[in-house]
Design an enzyme around this catalytic site. Structure first.
Site, PDB file in Angstrom:
ATOM      1  CG  PHE A 144      -2.043  -0.984   1.119  1.00  0.00           C
ATOM      2  CD1 PHE A 144      -3.314  -0.581   0.737  1.00  0.00           C
ATOM      3  CD2 PHE A 144      -1.828  -2.331   1.400  1.00  0.00           C
ATOM      4  CE1 PHE A 144      -4.349  -1.502   0.640  1.00  0.00           C
ATOM      5  CE2 PHE A 144      -2.851  -3.252   1.307  1.00  0.00           C
ATOM      6  CZ  PHE A 144      -4.118  -2.842   0.921  1.00  0.00           C
ATOM      7  CB  ALA A 145       2.369   3.342  -2.275  1.00  0.00           C
ATOM      8  CB  ILE A 146      -2.505   5.288   0.722  1.00  0.00           C
ATOM      9  CG1 ILE A 146      -3.094   4.073  -0.011  1.00  0.00           C
ATOM     10  CG2 ILE A 146      -3.566   6.370   0.903  1.00  0.00           C
ATOM     11  CD1 ILE A 146      -4.243   3.402   0.702  1.00  0.00           C
ATOM     12  CE1 TYR A 149       3.850   4.871   5.809  1.00  0.00           C
ATOM     13  CE2 TYR A 149       2.136   6.554   5.781  1.00  0.00           C
ATOM     14  CZ  TYR A 149       2.995   5.730   6.487  1.00  0.00           C
ATOM     15  OH  TYR A 149       3.009   5.770   7.854  1.00  0.00           O
ATOM     16  CB  VAL A 235       5.053   0.753   1.149  1.00  0.00           C
ATOM     17  CG1 VAL A 235       4.623   1.974   1.975  1.00  0.00           C
ATOM     18  CG2 VAL A 235       5.787   1.190  -0.109  1.00  0.00           C
ATOM     19  CG  HIS A 256       5.996  -7.389  16.611  1.00  0.00           C
ATOM     20  ND1 HIS A 256       7.013  -6.652  17.178  1.00  0.00           N
ATOM     21  CD2 HIS A 256       5.123  -6.484  16.077  1.00  0.00           C
ATOM     22  CE1 HIS A 256       6.763  -5.364  17.010  1.00  0.00           C
ATOM     23  NE2 HIS A 256       5.627  -5.236  16.345  1.00  0.00           N
ATOM     24  CD  GLU A 326       1.162  -5.597  14.846  1.00  0.00           C
ATOM     25  OE1 GLU A 326       2.042  -5.523  13.964  1.00  0.00           O
ATOM     26  OE2 GLU A 326       1.278  -5.077  15.983  1.00  0.00           O
TER      27      GLU A 326
END
Length: 377
Positions: A144-146, A149, A235, A256, A326
């Site tokens: 996702f490059a919104i 970003y 991203v 994590h 998450e």
């Protein structure tokens, strides 16, 4: 008949029987002594044959990597074995012996979950075998490059081309509200970029929450028809070492890095019963990172659909899970166990965490950034 007459007449018969018994005993004794020696020679020859098969199929460099010996030591050992044992034909190789991969075993980390899913660390798999197994596989990578970003896309794609699924077919699915800003990156053969235009959201939390919805929708619309496996990645990261088909499985999650060495009580699960992401204090096995997960397209579709539906319920109840998607991912993976778990090698933040000695490689790492500036309009 007197006793001496009896012995006189039958002595020849008795003598014959005694000699026959002695001869038989000697013969069988030699046979039984010879069998173990024969078996020992057979095992020795098969071991030599297996060693020859393995060495014939590996380069000296691969031997050095697998055995932790220097290349010169591997070559010397191979030549010594050739001098000490006679040459064997291909038919002398036992198939099972020849195919056994020489993967060094690690004792410094957890290698298996309680439900017998493997945990992937450096040194626990054979890349050559897995590459052959997945040679006809197509992998989709969603990112996702919104809003701002989109500035991370160039480094993300450049490093992915260098380290991600090298030698395999890959489709990069770029979900963005700024298609014109997607950079042009030279791609290897069999790899391509697909731009999927999505809407923008005012709050970054809303972008995070809608990721599951968008992956679910596109999985049904096209991913199921275009790729075999789907990987979802953040991203604002970069690939810094090999990430290959060793990660592929029906459903995988990544440990994590901030909680790998922690006990369950320190996991930041959603603890409010009102939320659909709620996990009780006495439940939980691992804490998974939201920035790198995946599996077969069908399984990812089930996961993202379930998480999205849970978020819709939360929104109707006026509650937002503590760590957004998450938190819902961890709830799903608690009750739908992943078939493979990736070690913290696959998600790491070098600024926030010190590299422990058991972490041999950093494969996918966070890029330094100003969160407040990036998340603003």
């Amino acid at each position: 008949m007197e006793l001496r007459d009896f012995w006189g007449k039958s002595s020849k018969s008795w003598l014959f029987l005694i000699l026959l018994f002695i001869a038989s005993f000697g013969f069988y004794s030699n046979v039984f002594n010879w069998i173990p020696r024969w078996r020992q020679r057979e095992v020795s020859q098969s071991a030599q044959g297996g060693s020859k098969c393995l060495l014939d199929r590996r380069t000296v460099g691969e031997c050095a990597e697998l055995t932790r010996l220097s290349p010169s030591s591997c070559e010397a050992h191979h030549l010594q074995g050739q001098r000490e044992s006679p040459p064997l034909s291909e038919g002398d190789c036992y198939p099972d012996t020849c195919r056994v991969p020489r993967v060094p075993r690690r004792v410094d980390v957890l290698l298996m979950t309680p439900w017998f899913a493997p945990i992937i660390w450096d040194g626990t798999y054979d890349s050559a075998i897995l590459d052959a197994q997945f040679r006809n596989t197509t992998i989709g990578l969603t990112v996702f490059a919104i809003k701002k970003y989109v500035v991370f896309l160039k480094l993300f794609l450049e490093t992915a081309e260098k380290y991600f699924m090298v030698g395999h077919r890959v489709i990069y699915y770029i979900l963005t509200d700024r298609p014109a800003d997607v950079p042009q990156i030279p791609l290897q053969e069999g790899r391509r970029v697909v731009i999927l235009k999505v809407r923008n959201y005012t709050r970054w939390q809303d972008v995070s929450l809608h990721r599951m919805e968008m992956i679910s929708n596109f999985s049904q619309q096209r991913f199921l028809h275009e790729v075999d496996y789907l990987v979802s990645a953040d991203v604002d990261m970069k690939f810094s070492d090999h990430v290959g088909v060793e990660i592929l499985s029906s459903l995988f999650g990544t440990l994590h890095p901030g909680f790998y060495a922690s006990d369950r009580q320190r996991f930041t699960y959603e603890r409010r019963p009102l939320s659909q992401a709620y996990i009780p204090e006495d439940e939980g096995d691992f804490y998974y990172a939201g920035g790198f997960f995946g599996g077969s397209v069908a399984e990812v579709y089930r996961l993202t659909t379930a998480c999205h539906q849970a978020m819709v319920v939360d929104k109707a109840n006026g509650i937002e899970a503590v760590w957004h998607e998450e938190s819902h991912l961890n709830k799903y993976l608690l009750y739908h166990k992943p078939t493979k778990v990736l070690s913290p090698e696959y998600v790491w933040d070098e600024r926030m965490l010190r590299k422990p000695p058991y972490l041999r490689r950093l494969r996918y790492v966070a890029v330094p950034k100003n969160h407040a500036q990036i998340r603003s309009r």
